[in-house]
Design an enzyme around this catalytic site. Structure first.
Site, PDB file in Angstrom:
ATOM      1  CE  LYS A 114      -4.144   1.601   2.450  1.00  0.00           C
ATOM      2  NZ  LYS A 114      -3.904   3.208   1.211  1.00  0.00           N
ATOM      3  CB  CYS A 409      26.373  18.596  37.774  1.00  0.00           C
ATOM      4  SG  CYS A 409      28.036  18.651  35.711  1.00  0.00           S
ATOM      5  CB  CYS A 424      28.267  17.625  31.098  1.00  0.00           C
ATOM      6  SG  CYS A 424      28.496  17.872  32.479  1.00  0.00           S
ATOM      7  CB  CYS A 430      28.136  15.043  35.394  1.00  0.00           C
ATOM      8  SG  CYS A 430      26.593  15.309  35.281  1.00  0.00           S
TER       9      CYS A 430
HETATM   10  S1  IVH Z   1      -6.623  -0.692  -5.081  1.00  0.00           S
HETATM   11  C1  IVH Z   1     -11.022   0.464  -4.790  1.00  0.00           C
HETATM   12  N1  IVH Z   1      -3.561  -0.777  -4.178  1.00  0.00           N
HETATM   13  O1  IVH Z   1      -4.991   3.216  -0.835  1.00  0.00           O
HETATM   14  C2  IVH Z   1      -9.856   0.739  -4.677  1.00  0.00           C
HETATM   15  N2  IVH Z   1      -4.777   0.885  -3.993  1.00  0.00           N
HETATM   16  O2  IVH Z   1      -7.166   3.370   1.217  1.00  0.00           O
HETATM   17  C3  IVH Z   1      -8.736   0.225  -5.132  1.00  0.00           C
HETATM   18  N3  IVH Z   1      -3.146   2.534  -2.508  1.00  0.00           N
HETATM   19  O3  IVH Z   1      -6.923   5.555  -2.700  1.00  0.00           O
HETATM   20  C4  IVH Z   1      -7.606   0.814  -5.179  1.00  0.00           C
HETATM   21  N4  IVH Z   1      -1.489   1.427  -2.658  1.00  0.00           N
HETATM   22  O4  IVH Z   1      -4.462   6.103  -3.383  1.00  0.00           O
HETATM   23  C5  IVH Z   1      -5.086  -0.137  -4.604  1.00  0.00           C
HETATM   24  N5  IVH Z   1      -1.647  -1.553  -4.368  1.00  0.00           N
HETATM   25  C6  IVH Z   1      -2.200  -0.514  -3.913  1.00  0.00           C
HETATM   26  C7  IVH Z   1      -2.384   0.905  -3.152  1.00  0.00           C
HETATM   27  C8  IVH Z   1      -3.857   1.438  -3.046  1.00  0.00           C
HETATM   28  C9  IVH Z   1      -1.795   2.732  -2.624  1.00  0.00           C
HETATM   29  C10 IVH Z   1      -3.691   3.615  -1.963  1.00  0.00           C
HETATM   30  C11 IVH Z   1      -4.490   4.164  -3.185  1.00  0.00           C
HETATM   31  C12 IVH Z   1      -5.739   4.239  -2.310  1.00  0.00           C
HETATM   32  C13 IVH Z   1      -5.777   3.796  -1.111  1.00  0.00           C
HETATM   33  C14 IVH Z   1      -7.014   3.388  -0.158  1.00  0.00           C
END
Ligand code: IVH
Length: 671
Positions: A114, A409, A424, A430
């Protein structure tokens, strides 16, 4: 080749190198060569404007500012994701999916990173990038096409046979390396640094002047599609990611297919372990049903798809109020500004203090009492203050003054190391340094004396029962008084005394850690213990000898020599050795012909290594040393011996060649 052909060739070549760099992670040419090709194309286009095409790689440099962004209504809404924070919530997600599908068998998932950036939707018509939009409220976003063209990894033209219309969605982010570099540059110009890569990316994508967007060196990684007209999308998520790559869209590594939710949980643990080493920030993983047909059946809710969930890692950054700055004196005398915070949950724990490192960092970040600050705790790293949130600064704050005297100190403080570190100099007296030194000595990583915490140590110091590290081993003398102390009692006193007694069996490396020499942590201590075998040999080693130990550098060697050269440390060591003086087990004594003697090897040894020779001396009761003095009993020299040999001759120290030494002691024959 005419100009038109050359321009076409350059375009293709530059597109190819972009792909090699951003998609395949396998560049074939240097940045300089790339720039040279780009310049040639740009010059051609200036001379022959009719050759310029919208997908030319020269069209990524940004254009003049716009007054405002236009609005874009997304063809397919950009949804959000549900979150899971623990294993149980993942199991619940899996059950929901299977219940909805009325399916008993496990569901296959893909686990993706993510990416912690901002989402971006790219529209391609007949393979050409025609529009880029931010997510906005999910239905309507901002048109940031000119900016997106400057984002690295965004193809201006898709590779291969592209559909008539395709919307590619992914994340724009800033790598940690670019973030660090840009912040260094900002600081050099006296500007306020970015707080984190995410803010820098999100701000960068929304610059009205796309030339500024370009300067942020943002990166794009695709992960899904919006609207498509033309060919059917591949069924499986894995195949979809592969298709993105084929079209020339970078896809973040680490996507992993899992046969069931149990495997997902294991994959998450692997990602979590890799998190600190990734080139960019992630805030979790996204778990997606792998099979496209199942996704169709699952469909969406108003909030997001039923076929995916975000598993969020504990945030590594959070905001809280800083209500004070205290100055903490460490065991080496370093005086460090510490932010006192309203308790905040970050990186999986609640913290109420965070380091500001040193006065120079404090000045640079200019955090003030009363500020809302961003704190960070990544992995096991000590929590630190990243910086203030200037928009939330209350009225009337002042920069924090740096003390001129030790807060404990009262000794005037000195600056060291390029005026960065405040110290220090009252090493012995100290109280703060003394306390910190003892706490370090008894800590888990060092002598591991259970039951002795900061409170007890302070109490024993106040009572005068202990005065320094060696005095811990004389604490038994105060047993009577201790037992009579309300709140201590016989049992706990005996436990403490037993724990102290037991610590005498700690290996050499732990004792070395316990001394608290700067830069000498666990790894270095083990290296030193292995190389020298006992405290005496370590104490007389010179810098050259120390640096001969693998992984010990100039700085550390100098600190070690300085520590052992100090008279008071020598006294402390002698007193400590009366109680604790371990040697390496594998250097058990074999004889005593060098008992009480100091032997120096100098020059090149031909039949044995320096380590073997020194180990031989140690195992026969002697101390190998790195430098020659009046106290040296024997110098063994080989070819190339220089100043040490000369000094030995001058002092009248007995000398031997290596051959003579071997003849007399036969070191290579002993086991
Ligand atoms: S799939 C329907 N894949 O996370 C939404 N999102 O919390 C499908 N994001 O708005 C998103 N990495 O900006 C997807 N590998 C990934 C992702 C990802 C980051 C972000 C994206 C999304 C948000 C959702």
């Amino acid at each position: 080749m005419n100009a038109a052909e050359r321009a076409a060739w350059l375009r293709d070549e530059l597109h190819r190198h972009n792909r090699l760099y951003y998609v395949d992670n396998a560049p074939e040419i240097s940045d300089t060569e790339y720039d040279r090709l780009l310049r040639e194309l740009s010059d051609l286009e200036t001379a022959h404007p009719e050759l310029l095409t919208p997908d030319s790689p020269t069209q990524t440099v940004g254009v003049a500012p716009v007054a405002a962004f236009g609005e874009v209504r997304h063809r397919v809404p950009m949804l959000s994701l549900d979150n899971a924070f623990d294993e149980a919530e993942l199991q619940a997600f899996d059950q929901r999916v299977r219940r909805f599908l009325a399916q008993d068998e496990p569901v296959r998932y893909v686990v993706e990173l993510k990416l912690d950036g901002v989402s971006l939707s790219l529209t391609y018509e007949d393979g050409l990038l025609t529009q880029a939009a931010t997510r906005g409220d999910g239905t309507t976003g901002e048109m940031v096409t000119a900016n997106a063209r400057t984002v690295r990894g965004v193809p201006l033209r898709l590779a291969g046979a592209a559909p008539g219309l395709i919307e590619i969605r992914g994340e724009v982010l800033m790598t940690r390396a670019d973030f660090a570099r840009l912040n260094d540059e900002k600081l050099a110009r006296g500007e306020t640094p970015f707080v984190n890569p995410r803010n820098a990316a999100s701000g960068g994508l929304r610059q009205l002047d796309s030339r500024l967007t370009r300067e942020r060196r943002l990166r794009f990684f695709g992960y899904t599609f919006g609207a498509i007209e033309g060919p059917a999308v591949p069924e499986d998520q894995g195949a979809r990611l592969a298709w993105l790559r084929e079209m020339g869209v970078p896809v973040a590594a680490h996507a992993e297919e899992c046969p069931d939710i149990e495997a997902v949980i294991q994959a998450i643990a692997r990602v979590q372990a890799q998190r600190p080493d990734l080139p960019f920030d992630i805030d979790g993983v996204v778990i997606k049903v792998a099979d496209g047909a199942l996704r169709e059946r699952l469909g969406d809710t108003a909030r997001g798809p039923r076929w995916a969930i975000a598993y969020k890692f504990p945030a590594e950054q959070a905001m809280t109020r800083m209500h004070a700055i205290t100055w903490q004196v460490g065991r080496t005398g370093l005086v460090v500004p510490v932010a006192e915070l309203d308790p905040i949950y970050v990186g999986g724990v609640t913290i109420s203090r965070a380091t500001l490192h040193n006065p120079s960092e404090l000045r640079r970040k200019d955090v003030r009492v009363g500020d809302t600050v961003i704190v960070q705790r990544a992995g096991d790293v000590i929590p630190e203050v990243v910086g203030p949130v200037l928009e939330r600064r209350p009225e009337g704050t002042e920069p924090v003054p740096v003390p001129t005297e030790c807060p404990v100190c009262g000794t005037p403080l000195l600056y060291g190391e390029g005026d960065i570190l405040l110290r220090c100099s009252n090493k012995r007296a100290c109280p703060a340094q003394l306390l910190a030194g003892i706490i370090h000595f008894v800590s888990r990583g060092a002598m591991d004396i259970a039951g002795l915490g900061e409170k007890q140590i302070q109490f024993f110091l106040d009572k005068g029962w202990i005065s320094d590290i060696p005095s811990l081993y004389e604490l038994g003398r105060h047993r009577e008084a201790m037992v009579n102390e309300p709140g201590l009692g016989q049992q706990s006193v005996d436990n403490i005394l037993a724990a102290i007694e037991e610590s005498k069996t700690r290996p050499l490396s732990r004792v070395i850690i316990g001394l608290g020499i700067r830069f000498v942590g666990e790894k270095t201590s083990i290296d030193l213990a292995t190389a020298f075998g006992n405290l005496d040999a370590l104490a007389v080693a010179d810098e050259a000898r120390l640096q001969a130990v693998p992984d010990i550098g100039e700085r550390t060697a100098a600190e070690i020599v300085t520590w052992f050269a100090d008279d008071e440390n020598q006294t402390l060591l002698e007193r400590l050795k009366a109680h604790v003086n371990p040697t390496l087990a594998d250097l058990e004594p074999l004889g005593d012909q060098f008992a009480g003697q100091t032997v120096v090897f100098t020059g090149k040894l031909e039949t044995m290594t320096r380590e073997e020779a020194e180990a031989y001396v140690r195992r026969h009761g002697g101390t190998p040393a790195g430098s020659v003095s009046k106290k040296t009993n024997l110098v063994v020299y080989g070819p190339g011996a220089g100043s040490k040999l000369a000094k030995a001759e001058q002092l009248g120290v007995p000398l031997m060649t290596e051959a003579e030494f071997c003849e007399q002691y036969r070191p290579l024959e002993s086991p």
